[in-house]
Design an enzyme around this catalytic site. Structure first.
Site, PDB file in Angstrom:
ATOM      1  CG  ASP A   1       0.460  -2.507   6.068  1.00  0.00           C
ATOM      2  OD1 ASP A   1      -0.536  -2.683   6.809  1.00  0.00           O
ATOM      3  OD2 ASP A   1       0.406  -1.876   4.998  1.00  0.00           O
TER       4      ASP A   1
ATOM      5  CB  CYS B   1      -3.740   3.288  -1.606  1.00  0.00           C
ATOM      6  SG  CYS B   1      -4.825   4.647  -1.288  1.00  0.00           S
TER       7      CYS B   1
ATOM      8  CE  LYS C   1      -7.271  -0.020   6.077  1.00  0.00           C
ATOM      9  NZ  LYS C   1      -8.032   0.440   4.910  1.00  0.00           N
TER      10      LYS C   1
ATOM     11  CD  GLN D   1      -7.010  -4.527   4.024  1.00  0.00           C
ATOM     12  OE1 GLN D   1      -7.976  -5.219   4.358  1.00  0.00           O
ATOM     13  NE2 GLN D   1      -7.143  -3.244   3.720  1.00  0.00           N
TER      14      GLN D   1
ATOM     15  CG  HIS E   1      -1.908   0.983   1.390  1.00  0.00           C
ATOM     16  ND1 HIS E   1      -1.648   2.271   1.814  1.00  0.00           N
ATOM     17  CD2 HIS E   1      -3.237   0.922   1.170  1.00  0.00           C
ATOM     18  CE1 HIS E   1      -2.791   2.952   1.838  1.00  0.00           C
ATOM     19  NE2 HIS E   1      -3.770   2.159   1.457  1.00  0.00           N
TER      20      HIS E   1
HETATM   21  C1  LIG Z   1      -2.464  -2.913   3.433  1.00  0.00           C
HETATM   22  C2  LIG Z   1      -2.766  -1.538   3.943  1.00  0.00           C
HETATM   23  N1  LIG Z   1      -1.805  -0.836   4.550  1.00  0.00           N
HETATM   24  C3  LIG Z   1      -2.022   0.384   5.034  1.00  0.00           C
HETATM   25  C4  LIG Z   1      -3.242   1.005   4.923  1.00  0.00           C
HETATM   26  C5  LIG Z   1      -3.414   2.388   5.467  1.00  0.00           C
HETATM   27  O1  LIG Z   1      -4.280   2.392   6.520  1.00  0.00           O
HETATM   28  P1  LIG Z   1      -4.790   3.766   7.155  1.00  0.00           P
HETATM   29  O2  LIG Z   1      -5.287   4.584   6.008  1.00  0.00           O
HETATM   30  O3  LIG Z   1      -5.873   3.341   8.069  1.00  0.00           O
HETATM   31  O4  LIG Z   1      -3.642   4.400   7.854  1.00  0.00           O
HETATM   32  C6  LIG Z   1      -4.276   0.328   4.295  1.00  0.00           C
HETATM   33  C7  LIG Z   1      -5.589   0.982   4.115  1.00  0.00           C
HETATM   34  O5  LIG Z   1      -6.228   0.874   3.087  1.00  0.00           O
HETATM   35  C8  LIG Z   1      -4.038  -0.978   3.799  1.00  0.00           C
HETATM   36  O6  LIG Z   1      -5.013  -1.662   3.191  1.00  0.00           O
END
Ligand SMILES: Cc1ncc(COP(=O)(O)O)c(C=O)c1O
Lengths: 415, 145
Positions: free
Chosen positions: A209, A373, A235, A212, A132
């Site tokens: 990270d 993203c 999430k 998900q 992401h």
């Molecule tokens: C794999 C992954 N990493 C990071 C993020 C970023 O999360 P946040 O926008 O809640 O900081 C997301 C959100 O879509 C994600 O799906």
């Protein structure tokens, strides 16, 4: 079929669980809402909504240092979430649980604090081709500032990381490996335990990270031996604006504060400030108290169902959804890893994802369209964008059928 | 409901876009980009004095953006630069205001359904944003953001 699977298929009372989610009870364009966008944000159960409301109605006060009753109550409720998050991740101590705004801030905190103390010119950071943007850009910025090098683990056509290539990237200059536990664009579950062990053998640290993964599978940071692990409250059935960064205590102790301000200090004079102990050193200013309390309620709610049961139900939904979608002529699933969770990304020959998304919306079906993203993932698969249906345990088999019918409708409109 | 947004003309132009080709002797060119969906568009304009003699485009996009580019290139031919820019303003109003649909839009009124889908307005305006930069002579790629 495993015993858990057959037991889940008979006993998982999804209709009863859906009662806990007020959002799901509405109609969109005259059709019952089919919410298939939980990877973007999950819906919230009454348990979370009520906890936030109760905080504002009954316990509202700033936390820490207050001697009055309300402040003690709100401090206790907020700190209880830290304990719940520690248990949720199976961390060793509450001192290793830092409240952040979300995964994005978690990654930025590490890149900024750890990075600026420990990264030198010529060092290397390894990320993967399916990250992401929030697990790409902070490292890119750090590498630019430090004259370090960013290296990328490639993936195969199924959307699986190629571990032999990863092994080749590791070398004595590698300082950090930052990868997603589950890809939001493809649904791939990465073999992070193995990848962390490989990083450690090369003398590097590993940040996972978990944005998900936290809502969909059992996370055990000690079993994984992760050095850092970040996830987002929103999430994970909680509210927006709150998340968790886990860091091993010895590492966090050896990192400078991320931001300066109240709450993160021990003593302040104009000549010198000494910092608070962990984890408060990383928590400057009045935090998202209501959000933290909401997140605690969310983790408790998930615990009440059991994350293994959630994972088993979602696995069956994913299997069924994949089977049904694969049958649709002209539809191609992007991301066909052997280990997958909760996400079906797809393209349809000759029809743009935005048109698919709009027509599905008119059928009451919420999916996400775009690059999610993860532009490098789109480039890797030579598509400008995909349509993504993402699942949660409150989704049903009947909703998958509605998605399939909706896609046929799309094909009819653009035939 | 689907057909209020995706009117027949829009579907027709998205499936069989008119003027969808490069133009070797164009004297104005501009590129447009919608970062939201990754859509890219190249616009070619051939002027004769102050009059748009010909217009064409290349690119890949959703049905709305393709149809919009196709219908735009059709409606530009023979218009003066000032007339073209005035049409752009009218088209923009059609998509973003609640006012009655004004006249002078011709076939472009088929896009009236888009105003109910704010997330799709940028799809319909990409070609027109690009036109503006072509007519103004800017050769920077324009973005809908
Ligand atoms: C794999 C992954 N990493 C990071 C993020 C970023 O999360 P946040 O926008 O809640 O900081 C997301 C959100 O879509 C994600 O799906």
């Amino acid at each position: 079929m495993s015993t858990l699977t057959s037991e889940i298929l008979t006993n998982f009372d999804v209709e009863k669980l859906r009662e806990d989610f007020p959002v799901l009870k509405q109609q969109i364009h005259g059709k019952p809402l089919v919410y298939l966008d939980s990877a973007a944000t999950a819906q919230k159960p009454y348990a979370v909504i009520d906890a936030i409301r109760r905080f504002h109605e009954v316990d509202c006060a700033n936390i820490h240092r207050g001697v009055h009753e309300l402040s003690q109550r709100s401090t206790a409720a907020y700190e209880q979430t830290r304990t719940r998050a520690r248990q949720f991740l199976n961390a060793a101590s509450d001192a290793e649980i830092v409240f952040v705004r979300g995964t994005t801030e978690g990654v930025n905190l590490v890149a900024s604090s750890w990075g600026h103390r420990h990264l030198k010119a010529g060092d290397e950071i390894v990320i993967s081709a399916m990250e992401h943007h929030s697990n790409i850009v902070p490292w890119q910025m750090l590498c630019e500032a430090r004259d370090a090098r960013l290296r990328v683990i490639p993936m195969n056509d199924r959307g699986e990381l190629i571990l032999e290539e990863y092994e080749k990237l590791l070398n004595p200059r590698t300082r950090m490996v930052a990868v997603a536990h589950i890809s939001n664009a493809l649904g791939t579950v990465n073999p992070v335990a193995e990848m962390i062990a490989m990083a450690h053998r090369a003398g590097a640290l590993a940040l996972i990270d978990g944005a998900q993964a936290a809502p969909h599978l059992q996370v055990d940071v000690r079993a994984l031996d992760a050095d850092f692990y970040a996830f987002s409250g929103h999430k994970t059935l909680g509210p927006t604006g709150i998340g968790i960064l886990y860091g091993k205590q010895a590492l966090l102790e050896n990192m400078p504060p991320y931001q300066g301000g109240g709450d993160m200090i021990r003593t302040v004079t104009f000549e010198k400030t000494t910092y608070a102990d962990l984890p408060y050193k990383f928590e400057a200013g009045t935090p998202n108290i209501a959000g933290g309390i909401g997140l605690g309620a969310a983790l408790e709610y998930i615990g009440g169902i059991g994350i293994e049961r959630i994972a088993a139900w979602e696995h069956e939904l994913l299997r069924y959804g994949t089977e049904q979608l694969e049958r649709i002529p002209g539809l191609r699933i992007i991301g066909t890893a052997r280990e997958k969770a909760a996400v079906i990304s797809f393209v349809i020959e000759g029809i743009h994802p935005h048109d698919i998304g709009t027509v599905l919306d008119l059928e009451g079906i919420a999916v996400r369209t775009g690059h999610h993203c993860a532009q490098p993932v789109m480039d890797r698969f030579h598509v400008p964008a995909t349509t993504r249906a993402s699942l949660a345990f409150y989704n049903t088999f009947a909703e998958i059928d509605k998605l399939v019918a909706g896609i046929y409708k799309v094909k009819e409109v653009f035939a | 409901m689907v057909h209020e947004l995706y009117q027949e003309t829009i579907l027709d132009h998205s499936k069989r876009p008119r003027n969808c080709h490069a133009m070797a002797d164009a004297d104005r060119k501009a590129e447009g980009y919608n970062p939201l969906c990754g859509d890219k568009l190249k616009l070619y304009v051939k002027m004769e004095g102050d009059i748009v003699r010909d217009a064409s485009f290349e690119g890949s996009g959703c049905a709305i953006s393709t149809a919009s580019a196709s219908l735009m290139t059709e409606s530009l031919k023979g218009k003066t630069r000032t007339e073209a820019l005035a049409l752009l303003e009218k088209f923009h109003d059609l998509l973003t205001s609640d006012a009655e649909v004004g006249d002078g839009l011709g076939k472009l009124v088929v896009f009236c359904g888009v105003r109910d889908y704010p997330a799709r307005v940028k799809c319909a305006t990409l070609a027109w944003h690009t036109l503006k930069s072509a007519l103004n002579g800017a050769d920077q790629p324009v973005s809908t953001e």
